[in-house]
Motif scaffolding. Sequence first.
Motif, PDB file in Angstrom:
ATOM      1  N   GLU A  24       0.869  -1.167   0.000  1.00  0.00           N
ATOM      2  CA  GLU A  24       0.000   0.000   0.000  1.00  0.00           C
ATOM      3  C   GLU A  24       0.906   1.218   0.000  1.00  0.00           C
ATOM      4  O   GLU A  24       1.730   1.389   0.899  1.00  0.00           O
ATOM      5  CB  GLU A  24      -0.901  -0.004   1.230  1.00  0.00           C
ATOM      6  CG  GLU A  24      -1.898  -1.156   1.255  1.00  0.00           C
ATOM      7  CD  GLU A  24      -2.791  -1.120   2.472  1.00  0.00           C
ATOM      8  OE1 GLU A  24      -3.174   0.002   2.892  1.00  0.00           O
ATOM      9  OE2 GLU A  24      -3.085  -2.196   3.021  1.00  0.00           O
ATOM     10  N   VAL A  25       0.766   2.069  -1.026  1.00  0.00           N
ATOM     11  CA  VAL A  25       1.660   3.202  -1.233  1.00  0.00           C
ATOM     12  C   VAL A  25       0.852   4.489  -1.147  1.00  0.00           C
ATOM     13  O   VAL A  25      -0.187   4.633  -1.800  1.00  0.00           O
ATOM     14  CB  VAL A  25       2.376   3.109  -2.598  1.00  0.00           C
ATOM     15  CG1 VAL A  25       3.390   4.239  -2.737  1.00  0.00           C
ATOM     16  CG2 VAL A  25       3.071   1.756  -2.752  1.00  0.00           C
ATOM     17  N   ARG A  26       1.320   5.438  -0.355  1.00  0.00           N
ATOM     18  CA  ARG A  26       0.654   6.724  -0.230  1.00  0.00           C
ATOM     19  C   ARG A  26       0.838   7.545  -1.500  1.00  0.00           C
ATOM     20  O   ARG A  26       1.709   7.264  -2.321  1.00  0.00           O
ATOM     21  CB  ARG A  26       1.217   7.489   0.971  1.00  0.00           C
ATOM     22  CG  ARG A  26       1.033   6.782   2.297  1.00  0.00           C
ATOM     23  CD  ARG A  26       1.704   7.553   3.419  1.00  0.00           C
ATOM     24  NE  ARG A  26       1.665   6.824   4.680  1.00  0.00           N
ATOM     25  CZ  ARG A  26       2.259   7.220   5.791  1.00  0.00           C
ATOM     26  NH1 ARG A  26       2.953   8.368   5.799  1.00  0.00           N
ATOM     27  NH2 ARG A  26       2.185   6.507   6.892  1.00  0.00           N
ATOM     28  N   ALA A  27       0.050   8.578  -1.634  1.00  0.00           N
ATOM     29  CA  ALA A  27       0.095   9.413  -2.835  1.00  0.00           C
ATOM     30  C   ALA A  27       1.460  10.068  -3.027  1.00  0.00           C
ATOM     31  O   ALA A  27       1.881  10.325  -4.164  1.00  0.00           O
ATOM     32  CB  ALA A  27      -0.999  10.479  -2.775  1.00  0.00           C
ATOM     33  N   ASP A  28       2.164  10.332  -1.926  1.00  0.00           N
ATOM     34  CA  ASP A  28       3.472  10.979  -2.045  1.00  0.00           C
ATOM     35  C   ASP A  28       4.606   9.992  -2.280  1.00  0.00           C
ATOM     36  O   ASP A  28       5.773  10.388  -2.366  1.00  0.00           O
ATOM     37  CB  ASP A  28       3.768  11.828  -0.807  1.00  0.00           C
ATOM     38  CG  ASP A  28       3.864  11.007   0.478  1.00  0.00           C
ATOM     39  OD1 ASP A  28       3.733   9.757   0.412  1.00  0.00           O
ATOM     40  OD2 ASP A  28       4.082  11.613   1.544  1.00  0.00           O
ATOM     41  N   GLY A  29       4.292   8.694  -2.398  1.00  0.00           N
ATOM     42  CA  GLY A  29       5.303   7.695  -2.693  1.00  0.00           C
ATOM     43  C   GLY A  29       5.836   6.948  -1.493  1.00  0.00           C
ATOM     44  O   GLY A  29       6.680   6.060  -1.639  1.00  0.00           O
ATOM     45  N   ARG A  30       5.326   7.286  -0.295  1.00  0.00           N
ATOM     46  CA  ARG A  30       5.777   6.578   0.896  1.00  0.00           C
ATOM     47  C   ARG A  30       5.010   5.261   1.060  1.00  0.00           C
ATOM     48  O   ARG A  30       3.822   5.182   0.753  1.00  0.00           O
ATOM     49  CB  ARG A  30       5.593   7.436   2.141  1.00  0.00           C
ATOM     50  CG  ARG A  30       6.611   8.557   2.274  1.00  0.00           C
ATOM     51  CD  ARG A  30       6.376   9.333   3.552  1.00  0.00           C
ATOM     52  NE  ARG A  30       5.098  10.031   3.522  1.00  0.00           N
ATOM     53  CZ  ARG A  30       4.501  10.511   4.609  1.00  0.00           C
ATOM     54  NH1 ARG A  30       5.047  10.344   5.806  1.00  0.00           N
ATOM     55  NH2 ARG A  30       3.350  11.154   4.500  1.00  0.00           N
TER      56      ARG A  30
END
Length: 295
Positions: free
Chosen positions: A172-178
């Motif tokens: 699961e990847v956040r919108a900012d790439g984290r």
Amino acid sequence: MESTLLVLAAGLGARYGGLKQLDPVGPNGEILLDYAVFDALRAGFTRLAFVIRREFEAEFAARVAAKYSARAPVDLVFQSTAALPAGSLARPAREKPWGTGHAVWCARDQVAGPFATIGADDFFGRDAFVQLADFLRAPAVAPVGVPRYAMAGYRLGHTLSEHGAVARGLCEVRADGRLERVTERTNLRSEEIGPGRELTGDETVSMNCWAFTPEIFAALDGQFAAFLRDRGDDPKAEFYLPEAVSQQIARGTAEVWVRPTAANWFGVTYREDKPRVQARLAELARRGEYPTRLF
């Protein structure tokens, strides 16, 4: 910048049936590990370290490590059930080490700077090492005191075997790439993945291809000690690296940035995979992406 490629090579490849890390698959007898080392060195990594079991030290040193020593310093790290955090009780009944998190922790005295870690069984592709090397040269900004790590993110559809089920770390990847978390999914079959299915094949997965700084060792030390207290008497319990990293993310003690890679993964999960891998490596050599002889 000095950086190390840490290779986790202690597994014996139970599903494959033998020491598959040393099985020749390239046009001139190369093993898959040769391609990973070649790609890492040309991406800028300067040292090599291999986590192995002491019982095949002589064979590994002679057949593998010796051919790399002219290109980079090489260290051997031994993973065993005797390698435990201070104060932890020995488990005499335990027959095998505790998995990938334990393997990385075992390298704490040999790895002093930034490093990437991979398994020895797979072809990761040049771009994966370029992504991780670039991150270690200029890591993303994170809150003060929070270590910054990275993971090469692969497309699920590019990581499957035609000959049986595989386990993959679904990200699961956040919108900012984290990275938010990694969830282990088992029994994934290529014929069950595609448009309209639960998993389309476009999902980001972890292939245990990470970039870390030495702060990871102290965190793993505490996590592994806690794991042994809670689950050390379970003969099947494994201290997995993705699970340990996910715990650090959840606690806010680490940030992991996903570096999407265009590389195509392939490997020899089953014996039936070998002819296809041999054909793909031969084609890469014909196209000039790799020299006829790597080392």
